[in-house]
Design a protein around this motif. Structure first.
Motif, mmCIF file in Angstrom:
data_model
loop_
_atom_site.group_PDB
_atom_site.id
_atom_site.type_symbol
_atom_site.label_atom_id
_atom_site.label_comp_id
_atom_site.label_asym_id
_atom_site.label_seq_id
_atom_site.Cartn_x
_atom_site.Cartn_y
_atom_site.Cartn_z
ATOM 1 N N GLY A 105 0.789 -1.219 0.000
ATOM 2 C CA GLY A 105 0.000 0.000 0.000
ATOM 3 C C GLY A 105 0.821 1.269 0.000
ATOM 4 O O GLY A 105 0.295 2.335 0.252
ATOM 5 N N GLU A 148 3.690 4.203 -1.617
ATOM 6 C CA GLU A 148 3.763 5.051 -2.803
ATOM 7 C C GLU A 148 4.393 4.331 -3.995
ATOM 8 O O GLU A 148 4.028 4.604 -5.144
ATOM 9 N N ILE A 200 1.950 2.724 -6.539
ATOM 10 C CA ILE A 200 1.365 3.614 -7.548
ATOM 11 C C ILE A 200 2.371 3.884 -8.663
ATOM 12 O O ILE A 200 2.024 3.857 -9.847
ATOM 13 N N SER A 219 -6.390 -0.385 -0.435
ATOM 14 C CA SER A 219 -5.405 -0.952 0.484
ATOM 15 C C SER A 219 -5.843 -0.734 1.920
ATOM 16 O O SER A 219 -6.304 0.351 2.273
ATOM 17 N N GLN A 244 -4.174 -0.048 4.922
ATOM 18 C CA GLN A 244 -2.817 0.437 5.200
ATOM 19 C C GLN A 244 -2.841 1.242 6.494
ATOM 20 O O GLN A 244 -3.451 2.304 6.538
ATOM 21 N N PRO A 281 -0.186 7.725 3.940
ATOM 22 C CA PRO A 281 0.704 8.075 2.823
ATOM 23 C C PRO A 281 1.154 9.535 2.927
ATOM 24 O O PRO A 281 0.433 10.380 3.459
ATOM 25 N N TRP A 310 -7.490 2.874 2.160
ATOM 26 C CA TRP A 310 -7.142 3.911 1.197
ATOM 27 C C TRP A 310 -7.518 3.442 -0.196
ATOM 28 O O TRP A 310 -7.575 2.248 -0.476
ATOM 29 N N VAL A 349 -6.688 4.493 -4.444
ATOM 30 C CA VAL A 349 -5.933 5.336 -5.374
ATOM 31 C C VAL A 349 -6.942 6.119 -6.201
ATOM 32 O O VAL A 349 -7.779 5.552 -6.895
ATOM 33 N N GLU A 359 -3.082 9.152 -6.491
ATOM 34 C CA GLU A 359 -2.606 9.288 -5.114
ATOM 35 C C GLU A 359 -3.501 8.497 -4.185
ATOM 36 O O GLU A 359 -4.705 8.368 -4.415
ATOM 37 N N TRP A 360 -2.913 7.981 -3.097
ATOM 38 C CA TRP A 360 -3.705 7.330 -2.068
ATOM 39 C C TRP A 360 -4.571 8.378 -1.390
ATOM 40 O O TRP A 360 -4.077 9.433 -0.988
ATOM 41 N N THR A 361 -5.848 8.126 -1.288
ATOM 42 C CA THR A 361 -6.769 9.020 -0.605
ATOM 43 C C THR A 361 -7.599 8.203 0.388
ATOM 44 O O THR A 361 -7.830 7.007 0.185
#
Length: 136
Positions: A3, A5, A8, A20, A22, A26, A120, A122, A126-128
């Motif tokens: 999970g 960076e 991605i 994820s 996680q 991030p 999270w 993507v 970006e992971w949000t």
């Protein structure tokens, strides 16, 4: 580690919509607990680019606090003494890098650390945040 960076970066457009569980925030999602590690890295001419760095930073902060409590209690710093100090940890605050960490033993004697975790997704590369706290 799936999970982070790097997922991605390696998956590219295929990462979009990936989910994820996680426990570590991030770096694209700024929280106060990233300020000190970010400043430390900037002093070294580096950038904070990975949640794994902040994860390690806060794990070592937790360990450092445990060692400090052993020293303050006048005990010899040994593995068992550090373990016992860690067993007293309740709701250790990582300032948003993770949910609070509790290492007190459960009824079965094990220490879970973090039982719950954010989820999270993507979105836009970006992971949000998807779910703030997912618990079994």
């Amino acid at each position: 580690w799936a999970g982070g960076e790097l997922f991605i970066e390696l998956a590219g457009d295929n990462a979009e919509g990936a989910v994820s569980v996680q426990p570590w925030t991030p770096v694209a999602v700024e929280v106060p607990g990233q300020d000190e590690p970010r400043a430390f890295l900037e002093e070294q001419g580096e950038e904070l680019t990975s949640l794994h760095y902040t994860q390690a930073w806060w794990k070592m902060a937790l360990m450092s606090d445990a060692i400090e409590s052993v020293v303050e209690a006048g005990e010899e710093v040994t593995g068992p003494a550090i373990r016992d100090a860690l067993s007293e940890v309740e709701d250790f605050d990582t300032q948003g890098v993770s949910l609070p960490i509790t290492l007190t033993p459960r009824e079965d004697g094990r220490r879970a650390g973090m039982v719950c975790s954010p989820m999270w997704i993507v979105d836009g590369g970006e992971w949000t945040p998807l779910v703030d706290e997912l618990c079994p």
